[in-house]
Design a protein around this motif. Sequence first.
Motif, PDB file in Angstrom:
ATOM      1  N   ASN A   1       0.698  -1.080   0.197  1.00 33.17           N
ATOM      2  CA  ASN A   1       0.138  -0.023  -0.031  1.00 33.17           C
ATOM      3  C   ASN A   1       0.697   1.332   0.102  1.00 33.17           C
ATOM      4  O   ASN A   1       0.356   1.894   0.550  1.00 33.17           O
ATOM      5  CB  ASN A   1      -1.202  -0.035   0.962  1.00 33.17           C
TER       6      ASN A   1
ATOM      7  N   GLU B   1       2.010   3.227  14.514  1.00 27.38           N
ATOM      8  CA  GLU B   1       2.670   3.966  13.477  1.00 27.38           C
ATOM      9  C   GLU B   1       3.934   3.679  13.626  1.00 27.38           C
ATOM     10  O   GLU B   1       4.465   2.726  14.476  1.00 27.38           O
ATOM     11  CB  GLU B   1       3.336   5.269  13.816  1.00 27.38           C
ATOM     12  N   ASP B   2       5.075   2.811  12.454  1.00 26.69           N
ATOM     13  CA  ASP B   2       6.727   2.616  12.626  1.00 26.69           C
ATOM     14  C   ASP B   2       7.547   3.423  12.376  1.00 26.69           C
ATOM     15  O   ASP B   2       7.559   4.030  11.893  1.00 26.69           O
ATOM     16  CB  ASP B   2       6.597   1.939  11.699  1.00 26.69           C
TER      17      ASP B   2
ATOM     18  N   GLU C   1       3.834   7.091   2.120  1.00 30.19           N
ATOM     19  CA  GLU C   1       3.685   6.332   3.285  1.00 30.19           C
ATOM     20  C   GLU C   1       3.996   4.912   2.749  1.00 30.19           C
ATOM     21  O   GLU C   1       3.845   4.324   1.450  1.00 30.19           O
ATOM     22  CB  GLU C   1       1.605   6.630   4.066  1.00 30.19           C
ATOM     23  N   THR C   2       3.856   3.851   3.719  1.00 33.37           N
ATOM     24  CA  THR C   2       4.270   2.096   3.534  1.00 33.37           C
ATOM     25  C   THR C   2       3.636   1.544   4.379  1.00 33.37           C
ATOM     26  O   THR C   2       3.726   2.125   5.608  1.00 33.37           O
ATOM     27  CB  THR C   2       5.356   1.542   2.663  1.00 33.37           C
ATOM     28  N   TRP C   3       2.880   0.297   4.682  1.00 33.71           N
ATOM     29  CA  TRP C   3       2.784  -0.582   5.329  1.00 33.71           C
ATOM     30  C   TRP C   3       3.441  -1.976   5.541  1.00 33.71           C
ATOM     31  O   TRP C   3       3.791  -2.060   4.406  1.00 33.71           O
ATOM     32  CB  TRP C   3       0.746  -1.131   5.525  1.00 33.71           C
ATOM     33  N   SER C   4       3.553  -2.236   6.338  1.00 37.20           N
ATOM     34  CA  SER C   4       4.744  -3.169   6.656  1.00 37.20           C
ATOM     35  C   SER C   4       3.949  -4.430   8.014  1.00 37.20           C
ATOM     36  O   SER C   4       4.399  -3.810   9.474  1.00 37.20           O
ATOM     37  CB  SER C   4       5.786  -2.955   7.100  1.00 37.20           C
TER      38      SER C   4
ATOM     39  N   SER D   1       6.347   6.613   7.445  1.00 40.03           N
ATOM     40  CA  SER D   1       6.196   7.805   6.520  1.00 40.03           C
ATOM     41  C   SER D   1       7.125   8.476   6.799  1.00 40.03           C
ATOM     42  O   SER D   1       7.934   8.311   7.843  1.00 40.03           O
ATOM     43  CB  SER D   1       4.376   8.434   6.855  1.00 40.03           C
TER      44      SER D   1
ATOM     45  N   LYS E   1       1.688  -2.020  10.026  1.00 38.99           N
ATOM     46  CA  LYS E   1       1.732  -0.903  11.220  1.00 38.99           C
ATOM     47  C   LYS E   1       2.663   0.269   9.643  1.00 38.99           C
ATOM     48  O   LYS E   1       2.823  -0.382   8.353  1.00 38.99           O
ATOM     49  CB  LYS E   1       3.913  -0.272  11.302  1.00 38.99           C
ATOM     50  N   ARG E   2       2.293   0.996  10.293  1.00 45.09           N
ATOM     51  CA  ARG E   2       2.222   2.167   8.793  1.00 45.09           C
ATOM     52  C   ARG E   2       3.577   3.026   9.401  1.00 45.09           C
ATOM     53  O   ARG E   2       3.750   3.944   9.857  1.00 45.09           O
ATOM     54  CB  ARG E   2       1.262   3.406   9.001  1.00 45.09           C
TER      55      ARG E   2
ATOM     56  N   ALA F   1      -3.360   2.733  11.615  1.00 44.80           N
ATOM     57  CA  ALA F   1      -2.429   1.655  11.679  1.00 44.80           C
ATOM     58  C   ALA F   1      -1.456   2.315  12.065  1.00 44.80           C
ATOM     59  O   ALA F   1      -1.592   3.041  12.564  1.00 44.80           O
ATOM     60  CB  ALA F   1      -1.848   0.714  11.063  1.00 44.80           C
TER      61      ALA F   1
END
Length: 190
Positions: free
Chosen positions: A42, A176-177, A61-64, A70, A67-68, A174
């Motif tokens: 995403n 935060e990472d 932004e990315t989801w892994s 950015s 977790k998001r 989500a």
Amino acid sequence: MGSSTTKKEMEVVKGVDLERYMGRWYEIASFPSRFQPKDGVNTRATYKLNPDGATVHVLNETWSAGKRSSIEGSAYKADPNSDEAKLKVKFYVPPFLPIIPVVGDYWILFLDDDYQYALIGQPSRRYLWILCRTPHMDEEIYNQLVQKATDEGYDVSKLHKTPQADPPPEADDAPEDTKGVWWFKSIFGK
């Protein structure tokens, strides 16, 4: 095929209307960086024209693993007097103090008339992005962009499709990472 030193100058889009280019773009495919999470999904970028009309606020932004992560930065034309779509993107790197900017190239190699899909590269040809206004791109258009990248001297065998959920996730859904460092590394190959 001549040697790589004789590769012709990349053709860059001219006369981009920055205001029309603003908004959200989904990453359909890219050259993965070894620093990027293998399971990043995403991935998207949101661009907003700043009040000065010349600089752009960038949010990636990315989801892994749910977790998001950015990173924010700004983009501006490398040469304000040129009509070529050669931008510089500057990110401020939080993990290092004092905060130092990291700058990379953002060349728009193709953009359709309706500003619905774009091909982004940079002079080293080590990075390539295929972006779209929607999370999914028509296969025929995708293949045209891949062909364009091939014509511009990119090794498209390195292209990796980015999984996109439809509908896309909401940013605030989500956790935060906080690490997020891979963004800088992935964009600049540091």
